[in-house]
Scaffold this active site. Structure first.
Site, PDB file in Angstrom:
ATOM      1  N   ASP A 107       0.809  -1.225   0.000  1.00 47.90           N
ATOM      2  CA  ASP A 107       0.000   0.000   0.000  1.00 47.90           C
ATOM      3  C   ASP A 107       0.839   1.271   0.000  1.00 47.90           C
ATOM      4  OD1 ASP A 107       0.944  -0.386   2.589  1.00 47.90           O
ATOM      5  OD2 ASP A 107      -1.010  -0.846   3.432  1.00 47.90           O
ATOM      6  N   ASP A 118      -7.071  -1.957  14.191  1.00 45.65           N
ATOM      7  CA  ASP A 118      -8.459  -2.255  13.828  1.00 45.65           C
ATOM      8  C   ASP A 118      -8.575  -3.551  13.025  1.00 45.65           C
ATOM      9  OD1 ASP A 118      -7.486  -1.592  11.319  1.00 45.65           O
ATOM     10  OD2 ASP A 118      -8.776   0.149  11.025  1.00 45.65           O
ATOM     11  N   HIS A 175      -6.847  -4.506  10.333  1.00 44.62           N
ATOM     12  CA  HIS A 175      -6.654  -4.485   8.876  1.00 44.62           C
ATOM     13  C   HIS A 175      -5.396  -5.225   8.438  1.00 44.62           C
ATOM     14  CE1 HIS A 175      -4.447  -0.329   9.258  1.00 44.62           C
ATOM     15  NE2 HIS A 175      -3.570  -1.312   9.334  1.00 44.62           N
ATOM     16  N   GLU A 227      -9.587  -1.750   5.622  1.00 40.80           N
ATOM     17  CA  GLU A 227     -10.210  -1.362   6.884  1.00 40.80           C
ATOM     18  C   GLU A 227     -11.490  -2.159   7.146  1.00 40.80           C
ATOM     19  OE1 GLU A 227      -8.143   0.112   8.512  1.00 40.80           O
ATOM     20  OE2 GLU A 227      -7.833   2.228   8.067  1.00 40.80           O
TER      21      GLU A 227
HETATM   22  P1  PGA Z   1       2.364  -1.248  12.762  1.00 38.35           P
HETATM   23  O1  PGA Z   1       1.223  -1.219  11.660  1.00 38.35           O
HETATM   24  O2  PGA Z   1       3.308  -2.336  12.351  1.00 38.35           O
HETATM   25  O3  PGA Z   1       2.998   0.092  12.691  1.00 38.35           O
HETATM   26  O4  PGA Z   1       1.711  -1.542  14.059  1.00 38.35           O
HETATM   27  C1  PGA Z   1       0.657  -2.408  11.276  1.00 38.35           C
HETATM   28  C2  PGA Z   1      -0.401  -2.168  10.215  1.00 38.35           C
HETATM   29  O5  PGA Z   1      -1.063  -1.125  10.263  1.00 38.35           O
HETATM   30  O6  PGA Z   1      -0.572  -3.045   9.367  1.00 38.35           O
END
Ligand code: PGA
Length: 257
Positions: free
Chosen positions: A67, A136, A138, A143
């Site tokens: 992404d 959350d 994802h 999302e």
């Molecule tokens: P993070 O993000 O590794 O910074 O916790 C994980 C994600 O949003 O997939």
């Protein structure tokens, strides 16, 4: 789904890097899906160490990132392109032509998303997809509520994701509200999905990912339907699982087949 629980972040990262290294040794032109965020940084550090020690060669590896923020040019210090350069690519011998990070600056996003999917198809699909998990639930930037068969598309970030990611920006208002992400369906086509998660903050989404019902409210839970998903956790991220002892025992006593 294979669940691997390691004592701490460092061990989690080493395990993930070892799995990736073994896959590259098995297939030097591996198609490697990559993730950003804090979680895989240790894995990338370990891959750089392995490269420097002559244990692995990235010259034929092809990468596709999950992404990118819409609106951030690749030169922006919070773009995921920039992140990948800093955290992995500049430390290994990857051919720049083999790197694919979706662009957040394009005129026609629909056409671009299709192009990204086509590029993945052209090389025979992703062999190993590295994933983190959002607070959350994802994967990629898919999302809660995203279709579990979605393809690469532009999405709207949740307030929770914006809040989580604001730690990297000067102020919360600077966090882009939209992103381009591989879809859940795109991710599910990877031959092997490798998800890493650490810390107490991930314990809730991880419990749904592994033991909860499959739901678009926690898009990572779709990995329960993946034929080859490996989830590597530290103790804190695993702390809300009901069957911790079973996962540990099963990992340490794998049948010789
Ligand atoms: P993070 O993000 O590794 O910074 O916790 C994980 C994600 O949003 O997939």
């Amino acid at each position: 789904m294979q669940v691997i629980i390691k004592e701490n972040y460092e061990e989690m990262s080493k395990e993930a890097a070892k799995i990736i290294k073994d896959e590259i040794l098995h297939k030097p032109n591996l198609v490697l899906g990559l993730a950003t965020g804090s979680t895989p940084i240790g894995t990338y550090k370990e891959l750089i160490r392995m490269y420097e020690a002559g244990e692995v060669d990235f010259s034929k590896v092809v990468t596709f990132n999950l992404d990118e923020y819409v609106g951030l040019p690749s030169t922006h210090n919070q773009s995921y392109f920039y992140f990948m350069q800093e955290k992995l690519f500049k430390g290994i011998n990857i051919n720049p032509e083999n790197i694919h990070v979706p662009s957040g600056i394009v005129k026609d996003f629909n056409a671009y998303c299709q192009w990204y999917e086509d590029e993945i198809d052209k090389v025979g699909g992703v062999d190993v997809q590295v994933l983190g998990i959002g607070g959350d639930g994802h994967i990629g930037f898919n999302e809660p509520g995203t279709s579990l068969v979605s393809r690469t598309q532009v999405v709207t970030l949740t307030e929770e994701t914006i809040e989580d990611n604001s730690r990297f920006f000067e102020k919360k208002e600077d966090v882009p509200r939209f992103a381009i992400t591989m879809g859940v369906g795109t991710i599910m086509e990877a031959k092997h999905c490798l998800l890493v998660a650490n810390g107490e903050k991930k314990a809730d989404p991880v419990s749904v990912l592994i033991e909860g019902p499959i739901t678009s409210q926690v898009t990572a839970s779709v990995l329960q339907m993946h034929p080859k998903a490996t989830v590597i956790l530290d103790e804190a991220a695993a702390s809300k699982l009901n069957r911790i002892d079973y996962y540990k025992w099963a990992y340490e006593n794998q049948p010789e087949i």
